[in-house]
Scaffold this motif. Structure first.
Motif, PDB file in Angstrom:
ATOM      1  N   LYS A  89       3.883  -4.010 -19.142  1.00 23.73           N
ATOM      2  CA  LYS A  89       4.703  -3.615 -18.037  1.00 23.73           C
ATOM      3  C   LYS A  89       3.667  -2.807 -17.014  1.00 23.73           C
ATOM      4  O   LYS A  89       2.671  -2.262 -17.355  1.00 23.73           O
ATOM      5  N   ASN A  90       4.331  -3.227 -15.763  1.00 26.73           N
ATOM      6  CA  ASN A  90       3.387  -2.527 -14.529  1.00 26.73           C
ATOM      7  C   ASN A  90       4.168  -1.405 -14.073  1.00 26.73           C
ATOM      8  O   ASN A  90       5.302  -1.331 -13.984  1.00 26.73           O
ATOM      9  N   TYR A  91       3.480  -0.413 -13.988  1.00 28.23           N
ATOM     10  CA  TYR A  91       3.825   1.000 -13.569  1.00 28.23           C
ATOM     11  C   TYR A  91       3.283   1.401 -12.022  1.00 28.23           C
ATOM     12  O   TYR A  91       1.849   0.899 -11.797  1.00 28.23           O
ATOM     13  N   ILE A  92       3.771   2.473 -11.490  1.00 28.29           N
ATOM     14  CA  ILE A  92       3.283   3.054 -10.198  1.00 28.29           C
ATOM     15  C   ILE A  92       3.086   4.599 -10.875  1.00 28.29           C
ATOM     16  O   ILE A  92       4.127   5.200 -11.162  1.00 28.29           O
ATOM     17  N   ARG A  93       1.678   5.077 -10.907  1.00 33.31           N
ATOM     18  CA  ARG A  93       1.651   6.508 -11.103  1.00 33.31           C
ATOM     19  C   ARG A  93       1.594   7.366  -9.716  1.00 33.31           C
ATOM     20  O   ARG A  93       0.650   7.091  -8.954  1.00 33.31           O
ATOM     21  N   LEU A  94       2.248   8.433  -9.685  1.00 35.88           N
ATOM     22  CA  LEU A  94       2.063   9.206  -8.510  1.00 35.88           C
ATOM     23  C   LEU A  94       1.487  10.444  -8.737  1.00 35.88           C
ATOM     24  O   LEU A  94       1.948  11.249  -9.761  1.00 35.88           O
ATOM     25  N   ARG A  95       0.412  10.711  -8.340  1.00 35.56           N
ATOM     26  CA  ARG A  95      -0.730  11.961  -8.550  1.00 35.56           C
ATOM     27  C   ARG A  95       0.089  12.932  -7.770  1.00 35.56           C
ATOM     28  O   ARG A  95      -0.244  12.834  -6.405  1.00 35.56           O
ATOM     29  N   TYR A  96       0.093  14.331  -8.155  1.00 37.09           N
ATOM     30  CA  TYR A  96       0.464  15.297  -7.727  1.00 37.09           C
ATOM     31  C   TYR A  96      -0.600  16.555  -7.723  1.00 37.09           C
ATOM     32  O   TYR A  96      -1.232  16.471  -8.738  1.00 37.09           O
ATOM     33  N   ASP A  97      -0.402  17.418  -6.596  1.00 36.10           N
ATOM     34  CA  ASP A  97      -1.484  18.494  -6.707  1.00 36.10           C
ATOM     35  C   ASP A  97      -0.684  19.703  -6.628  1.00 36.10           C
ATOM     36  O   ASP A  97       0.320  19.656  -5.703  1.00 36.10           O
ATOM     37  N   VAL A  98      -0.975  20.964  -6.544  1.00 36.06           N
ATOM     38  CA  VAL A  98      -0.444  22.271  -6.248  1.00 36.06           C
ATOM     39  C   VAL A  98      -1.490  22.800  -5.310  1.00 36.06           C
ATOM     40  O   VAL A  98      -2.622  23.240  -5.840  1.00 36.06           O
ATOM     41  N   LEU A  99      -1.006  23.181  -4.141  1.00 42.42           N
ATOM     42  CA  LEU A  99      -1.890  23.560  -3.110  1.00 42.42           C
ATOM     43  C   LEU A  99      -2.319  24.897  -3.501  1.00 42.42           C
ATOM     44  O   LEU A  99      -3.732  25.208  -3.198  1.00 42.42           O
ATOM     45  N   ASN A 100      -1.810  25.725  -3.912  1.00 38.60           N
ATOM     46  CA  ASN A 100      -2.086  27.069  -4.231  1.00 38.60           C
ATOM     47  C   ASN A 100      -2.430  27.312  -5.728  1.00 38.60           C
ATOM     48  O   ASN A 100      -2.433  28.595  -6.199  1.00 38.60           O
ATOM     49  N   LYS A 101      -2.891  26.399  -6.332  1.00 40.21           N
ATOM     50  CA  LYS A 101      -3.275  26.613  -7.831  1.00 40.21           C
ATOM     51  C   LYS A 101      -4.285  27.605  -8.119  1.00 40.21           C
ATOM     52  O   LYS A 101      -4.314  28.258  -9.214  1.00 40.21           O
ATOM     53  N   VAL A 102      -5.106  27.949  -7.361  1.00 44.77           N
ATOM     54  CA  VAL A 102      -6.190  29.036  -7.161  1.00 44.77           C
ATOM     55  C   VAL A 102      -5.561  30.391  -7.461  1.00 44.77           C
ATOM     56  O   VAL A 102      -6.080  31.161  -7.835  1.00 44.77           O
ATOM     57  N   GLU A 103      -4.263  30.400  -7.258  1.00 43.59           N
ATOM     58  CA  GLU A 103      -3.639  31.869  -7.066  1.00 43.59           C
ATOM     59  C   GLU A 103      -3.173  31.945  -8.449  1.00 43.59           C
ATOM     60  O   GLU A 103      -2.481  33.240  -8.728  1.00 43.59           O
ATOM     61  N   TYR A 104      -3.212  31.285  -9.421  1.00 42.16           N
ATOM     62  CA  TYR A 104      -2.620  31.586 -10.612  1.00 42.16           C
ATOM     63  C   TYR A 104      -3.778  32.097 -11.665  1.00 42.16           C
ATOM     64  O   TYR A 104      -4.792  31.239 -11.452  1.00 42.16           O
ATOM     65  N   PRO A 105      -3.542  33.078 -12.438  1.00 43.04           N
ATOM     66  CA  PRO A 105      -4.356  33.477 -13.434  1.00 43.04           C
ATOM     67  C   PRO A 105      -4.914  32.389 -14.648  1.00 43.04           C
ATOM     68  O   PRO A 105      -3.852  31.753 -14.754  1.00 43.04           O
ATOM     69  N   ALA A 106      -6.193  32.233 -14.937  1.00 40.83           N
ATOM     70  CA  ALA A 106      -6.245  31.458 -15.997  1.00 40.83           C
ATOM     71  C   ALA A 106      -5.619  31.639 -17.196  1.00 40.83           C
ATOM     72  O   ALA A 106      -5.507  30.687 -18.101  1.00 40.83           O
ATOM     73  N   ALA A 144      -0.278  20.844 -22.253  1.00 41.48           N
ATOM     74  CA  ALA A 144      -1.814  21.259 -22.541  1.00 41.48           C
ATOM     75  C   ALA A 144      -2.703  21.217 -21.644  1.00 41.48           C
ATOM     76  O   ALA A 144      -3.689  21.000 -21.422  1.00 41.48           O
ATOM     77  N   LEU A 145      -2.100  21.898 -20.395  1.00 40.66           N
ATOM     78  CA  LEU A 145      -2.850  22.138 -19.381  1.00 40.66           C
ATOM     79  C   LEU A 145      -3.772  23.184 -19.828  1.00 40.66           C
ATOM     80  O   LEU A 145      -3.329  24.362 -20.119  1.00 40.66           O
ATOM     81  N   SER A 146      -5.083  23.500 -19.556  1.00 36.42           N
ATOM     82  CA  SER A 146      -5.883  24.518 -19.901  1.00 36.42           C
ATOM     83  C   SER A 146      -6.304  25.346 -18.913  1.00 36.42           C
ATOM     84  O   SER A 146      -7.002  26.468 -19.082  1.00 36.42           O
ATOM     85  N   LYS A 147      -6.492  24.948 -17.541  1.00 36.57           N
ATOM     86  CA  LYS A 147      -6.828  25.990 -16.670  1.00 36.57           C
ATOM     87  C   LYS A 147      -5.975  25.813 -15.217  1.00 36.57           C
ATOM     88  O   LYS A 147      -5.459  24.539 -15.154  1.00 36.57           O
ATOM     89  N   PRO A 148      -5.806  26.659 -14.268  1.00 28.42           N
ATOM     90  CA  PRO A 148      -5.236  26.442 -13.178  1.00 28.42           C
ATOM     91  C   PRO A 148      -5.508  25.145 -12.407  1.00 28.42           C
ATOM     92  O   PRO A 148      -4.524  24.314 -11.709  1.00 28.42           O
ATOM     93  N   ASP A 149      -6.679  24.851 -12.511  1.00 30.98           N
ATOM     94  CA  ASP A 149      -7.418  23.432 -11.711  1.00 30.98           C
ATOM     95  C   ASP A 149      -6.688  22.319 -12.127  1.00 30.98           C
ATOM     96  O   ASP A 149      -6.312  21.235 -11.524  1.00 30.98           O
ATOM     97  N   ASP A 150      -6.150  22.192 -13.549  1.00 32.84           N
ATOM     98  CA  ASP A 150      -5.588  21.049 -13.845  1.00 32.84           C
ATOM     99  C   ASP A 150      -4.037  20.732 -13.255  1.00 32.84           C
ATOM    100  O   ASP A 150      -3.592  19.505 -13.486  1.00 32.84           O
ATOM    101  N   LEU A 151      -3.742  21.786 -12.481  1.00 35.17           N
ATOM    102  CA  LEU A 151      -2.475  21.409 -11.767  1.00 35.17           C
ATOM    103  C   LEU A 151      -2.644  20.602 -10.533  1.00 35.17           C
ATOM    104  O   LEU A 151      -1.715  19.950 -10.244  1.00 35.17           O
ATOM    105  N   GLY A 152      -3.992  20.173 -10.510  1.00 36.13           N
ATOM    106  CA  GLY A 152      -4.437  18.924  -9.502  1.00 36.13           C
ATOM    107  C   GLY A 152      -4.465  17.752  -9.976  1.00 36.13           C
ATOM    108  O   GLY A 152      -4.712  16.658  -9.613  1.00 36.13           O
ATOM    109  N   LYS A 153      -4.002  17.672 -11.540  1.00 37.85           N
ATOM    110  CA  LYS A 153      -4.241  16.319 -12.445  1.00 37.85           C
ATOM    111  C   LYS A 153      -2.752  16.078 -12.850  1.00 37.85           C
ATOM    112  O   LYS A 153      -2.636  15.197 -14.002  1.00 37.85           O
TER     113      LYS A 153
END
Length: 190
Positions: A89-106, A144-153
């Protein structure tokens, strides 16, 4: 005679006004004081204005605050769209990011084996991220996100030919503190 006296009086008033306006008050001589005085404040240096893209990058690279305030509401935005295929099957993936992700503690994204697992993953992260449509129906999640930067993935996908919801939002669920952080509604089209 009256007229002359009036002119002399008027001349005297004008002369006094001129002398008062042009007079300088004496500057007192500096005295030594046992009280320390504060140094002069440094002059502010003007900073150039940033474009919206540069402003986004600058915000994203700002280090997290060192105080103990709670994390802010996540600012979610659609970063990209990409087609992919799986299972015939064919899909469309929508990738999102969180603009203020660096404000979250590790530590919000550290492995939390003491908390319930995520399926077979006994080392799931302390904070899970779930996507919801605009009506509050859960679409997809990450445990299973391991760091705030993963909010960009983070991402969601829909089958090609179907219509995605108009808007989505995420909730960060800090399972250790039982606190949820709900984002803004974000578009599903660029």
């Amino acid at each position: 005679m009256k007229f002359r006296t009036l002119w002399v009086s008027l001349f005297a008033v004008i002369l006094c006004a001129i002398l008062l306006v042009g007079a300088k008050s004496p500057t007192p001589a500096p005295r030594s004081s046992p009280v320390a005085t504060a140094p002069a404040a440094p002059k502010a240096t003007p900073l150039p204005l940033l474009s919206p893209t540069e402003d986004r990058i600058a915000i994203a690279q700002t280090p997290p605050p060192s105080n103990s305030n709670p994390p802010p509401k996540p600012v979610l935005y659609l970063a990209s769209m990409e087609p992919f295929s799986t299972g015939g099957k064919n899909y469309i993936r929508l990738r999102y990011d969180v603009l203020n992700k660096v404000e979250y503690p590790a530590d919000m994204f550290a492995a939390a084996p003491a908390l319930p697992p995520c399926g077979l993953n006994a080392n799931a992260s302390r904070t899970w991220v779930d996507f919801f449509d605009g009506n509050g129906k859960r679409i997809y999640g990450f445990c299973a996100l391991s760091k705030p930067d993963d909010l960009g993935k983070i991402w969601i996908a829909y089958e090609e030919g179907t219509i995605p919801p108009s808007y989505v939002y995420i909730e960060l669920n800090d399972r250790q503190t039982n606190t949820k952080y709900k984002s803004n509604l974000a578009d599903t089209t660029l």
